[in-house]
Design a protein around this motif. Structure first.
Motif, PDB file in Angstrom:
ATOM      1  N   LYS A   1      95.708 -19.343 -66.285  1.00  0.00           N
ATOM      2  CA  LYS A   1      95.513 -19.171 -64.840  1.00  0.00           C
ATOM      3  C   LYS A   1      94.370 -20.004 -64.282  1.00  0.00           C
ATOM      4  CE  LYS A   1      94.911 -14.829 -65.967  1.00  0.00           C
ATOM      5  NZ  LYS A   1      94.932 -13.395 -65.862  1.00  0.00           N
TER       6      LYS A   1
ATOM      7  N   ASP B   1     101.596 -14.610 -66.836  1.00  0.00           N
ATOM      8  CA  ASP B   1     100.688 -13.508 -66.494  1.00  0.00           C
ATOM      9  C   ASP B   1     101.563 -12.330 -66.052  1.00  0.00           C
ATOM     10  OD1 ASP B   1      98.286 -12.280 -66.054  1.00  0.00           O
ATOM     11  OD2 ASP B   1      97.513 -13.788 -64.660  1.00  0.00           O
ATOM     12  N   SER B   2     101.292 -11.125 -66.558  1.00  0.00           N
ATOM     13  CA  SER B   2     102.234 -10.013 -66.370  1.00  0.00           C
ATOM     14  C   SER B   2     102.459  -9.674 -64.893  1.00  0.00           C
ATOM     15  CB  SER B   2     101.747  -8.777 -67.121  1.00  0.00           C
ATOM     16  OG  SER B   2     100.474  -8.401 -66.657  1.00  0.00           O
ATOM     17  N   GLU B   3     101.393  -9.720 -64.094  1.00  0.00           N
ATOM     18  CA  GLU B   3     101.537  -9.376 -62.669  1.00  0.00           C
ATOM     19  C   GLU B   3     102.405 -10.412 -61.960  1.00  0.00           C
ATOM     20  OE1 GLU B   3      98.783  -9.703 -64.355  1.00  0.00           O
ATOM     21  OE2 GLU B   3      97.760  -7.770 -64.314  1.00  0.00           O
TER      22      GLU B   3
ATOM     23  N   ASN C   1      89.032 -11.253 -63.330  1.00  0.00           N
ATOM     24  CA  ASN C   1      90.418 -11.569 -63.686  1.00  0.00           C
ATOM     25  C   ASN C   1      91.351 -11.296 -62.510  1.00  0.00           C
ATOM     26  OD1 ASN C   1      92.620 -12.279 -65.512  1.00  0.00           O
ATOM     27  ND2 ASN C   1      93.142 -10.111 -65.409  1.00  0.00           N
TER      28      ASN C   1
ATOM     29  N   GLU D   1      93.609 -13.844 -60.403  1.00  0.00           N
ATOM     30  CA  GLU D   1      95.042 -13.587 -60.207  1.00  0.00           C
ATOM     31  C   GLU D   1      95.439 -13.624 -58.730  1.00  0.00           C
ATOM     32  OE1 GLU D   1      95.915 -11.103 -64.306  1.00  0.00           O
ATOM     33  OE2 GLU D   1      96.117 -10.040 -62.403  1.00  0.00           O
TER      34      GLU D   1
HETATM   35 MG    MG Z   1      97.320 -10.376 -65.643  1.00  0.00          MG
END
Ligand code: MG
Ligand code: NDP
Length: 380
Positions: free
Chosen positions: A122, A147-149, A214, A218
């Motif tokens: 990221k 990235d999970s989100e 973080n 994001e």
């Molecule tokens: Mg994440």
């Protein structure tokens, strides 16, 4: 056979990517790059037989060449190695699982060579999103979030055929220190901050999760990936990490992706997009969930998020200053050189003191990083 290259093969995302390769059996790995862990890299080379491998230091590369002399693999080092791994001609997909803005040049080179980017790194998008996104569009190269989100947001947008995003609900676990006061954070040591309640990740991102930096990174990452304004992104603390993020559309419908916290899913989704494959592991059982809760982030105690919003609003090289100051501060905190609360202090100070550049190219982004490092070294 799908062909992939991985930058950061020995890390948390890198090893989980290779775990998927191992399970699925229809992916060929053509290049692997790592920092310094040559023992693990050697094992990976033996198992996956890439044509190319890269390590950062030439000394380590020399040693690895000796260790793998019986194999048909080319070993390179430094930025040259990273660039060669990122553009290895056989690979269709590059998984960027390296940590930090070191990923900028290899990611750009991969896009210029037409590689699909499965993006975990990221920091690269935070600092060079204004270069990477238009370039990817021009070259018609998909950037698939790992990235999970962001994967959750991307999954929530499938089938929407251009329906506008009204708002993104970006969920956050709140990290290990949710609910703590500034006074209680004063004495946090690296080993306390390295314990994340829901996710097992690399050291740098684990610290970033505890400071909410973080989540700030994001927010900026989401701005670039989904072309939204920062005020369309609402960060919501959701300690159970079940709703991985959501999109609200113009009509008020909210579409989310839910699941157990397991990075294999977003990694596999990016590798096989738009197909879903079987994935073993714990499944979400709604009857097991006692409750899903939501809170506003405590932005007074955890300054990381506010500073990120400020960085993206000011634009230019300010997101780079935010990110570079954090990278350096986290490394210093992990090395025991500064206290925990000095991390946001350093970021804020650097955002005030570093020279502003309105439209930084790659050169100027890297110059900004160097200026931030100099400032920090002279002061802390
Ligand atoms: Mg994440
Ligand atoms: P790790 O620290 O676990 O792994 C980092 C990887 O980068 C390692 O393979 C490391 O090699 C390599 N590396 C470090 N320095 C260099 C260098 N100079 N040259 C080449 N390679 C280098 O990080 P994570 O896997 O946790 O994170 C990777 C990225 O993915 C980050 O940007 C992070 O924010 C993002 N991300 C991670 C998530 C996670 O669950 N872990 C979730 C979402 C995003 P070596 O082992 O040899 O040092």
């Amino acid at each position: 056979m799908k062909k992939i290259a991985i930058l950061g093969a020995t890390g948390s995302i890198g090893t989980q990517t290779l775990e998927i390769v191992r399970r699925q059996k229809d992916i060929q790995v053509t290049a692997l790059a790592a920092g310094s862990n040559i023992s693990l890299l050697e094992d990976q080379i033996r198992e996956f037989q890439p044509v190319l491998a890269a390590v950062w230091e030439e000394e380590k590369a020399k040693e690895l060449r000796i260790r793998t002399a019986d194999l048909n693999v080319k070993i390179l080092s430094g930025m040259e190695g990273l660039l060669a791994a990122a553009t290895e001609p056989g690979a269709e997909i590059l998984v960027t699982a390296i940590v930090g803005m070191l990923g900028i040049r290899p990611t750009i080179a991969a896009i210029q060579n037409g590689k699909v980017i499965a993006l975990a790194n990221k920091e690269t998008l935070v600092t060079a999103g204004h270069i990477i996104m238009p370039l990817a569009k021009e070259r018609n190269v998909p950037i698939l979030p790992v990235d999970s989100e962001h994967s959750a947001i991307f999954q929530s947008l499938q089938g929407e055929r251009g329906n506008a995003i009204h708002k993104i609900i970006l969920t956050a676990s709140g990290g290990p220190f949710r609910g703590k006061t500034i006074g209680e954070l004063q004495s946090i040591r690296p080993e306390d901050a390295l314990k994340h309640p829901n996710w097992a990740m690399g050291r740098k991102i684990t610290i970033d999760s505890s400071t909410l930096v973080n989540k700030g990174l994001e927010v900026i990452e989401a701005k670039w990936l989904f072309d939204v304004e920062p005020d369309q992104i609402q960060v919501t603390v959701h300690p159970q990490s079940v709703i991985h993020s959501a999109v609200e559309f113009e009509d008020g419908a909210v579409i989310a992706q839910l699941g157990t916290p397991d990075m294999h899913l977003p990694i596999q989704y990016a590798l096989y997009y738009p197909k879903r494959r079987s994935l073993k592991g714990k499944r979400l059982d709604l009857f097991d969930l006692k409750s899903l809760t939501f809170e506003r982030p405590d932005t007074k105690t955890f300054r990381g998020l506010v500073l990120a919003f400020e960085a993206i609003k000011r634009g230019g090289n300010v997101p780079t200053i935010f990110n570079a100051a954090n990278e350096k501060a986290v490394a210093m905190f992990l090395a025991g050189k500064i206290g925990y609360l000095t991390i946001p202090e350093i970021i804020e100070e650097c955002m005030e003191q570093t020279r502003f550049r309105a439209h930084p190219d790659v050169e100027e982004i890297l110059e900004t990083e160097a200026e931030v490092y100099e400032l920090i070294e002279s002061r802390w």
